[in-house]
Scaffold this active site. Structure first.
Site, short mmCIF file in Angstrom:
data_model
loop_
_atom_site.label_atom_id
_atom_site.label_comp_id
_atom_site.label_asym_id
_atom_site.label_seq_id
_atom_site.Cartn_x
_atom_site.Cartn_y
_atom_site.Cartn_z
N CYS A 9 40.04 -50.42 -31.19
CA CYS A 9 40.24 -49.43 -30.11
C CYS A 9 41.68 -48.94 -30.09
O CYS A 9 42.60 -49.70 -29.79
CB CYS A 9 39.85 -50.09 -28.79
SG CYS A 9 40.35 -49.19 -27.31
N CYS B 273 43.46 -49.28 -26.76
CA CYS B 273 43.72 -50.71 -26.53
C CYS B 273 45.00 -51.14 -27.25
O CYS B 273 45.81 -51.90 -26.70
CB CYS B 273 42.56 -51.58 -27.00
SG CYS B 273 41.00 -51.26 -26.17
#
Length: 105
Positions: A31, A34
């Site tokens: 991600c 992230c």
């Protein structure tokens, strides 16, 4: 303070039985957002005031925990106090916004 990696095995002891305010970062290695948020979470963990615990949940490794918190998008941040959710947010947030969530807990 170090970041605690949460699993189904240690969740109750590390979060539900904790006297601290707990910040949980739900993330995944693939991600992009992230990965952008990761250094901010690391900074918060390093400078966390007494009474704050910073934890991470890899949603790929712990799908049951992600499901328990109804995580639909990542990164998702959840703040718990006395085992109850007192704040949450989805997406990348600036450090001050995350600290604000912790202060209002």
């Amino acid at each position: 303070m170090a970041i605690t990696t949460l699993t189904m095995n240690n969740f109750d002891a590390e979060v539900l039985q904790s006297k601290d305010t707990v910040l949980i970062d739900f993330w995944a290695s693939w991600c992009g957002p992230c990965r952008m948020l990761g250094p901010v979470i690391d900074e918060i963990a390093t400078a966390a005031p007494k009474g704050v615990k910073v934890c991470k949940v890899d949603v790929d490794a712990e799908p049951e925990l992600a499901s328990k918190f109804r995580v639909m998008s990542i990164p998702t941040l959840v703040v718990l106090k006395d085992g109850r959710i007192v704040g949450s947010s989805v997406g990348v947030k600036p450090k001050q916004a995350i600290l604000g969530m912790l202060q209002s807990a």
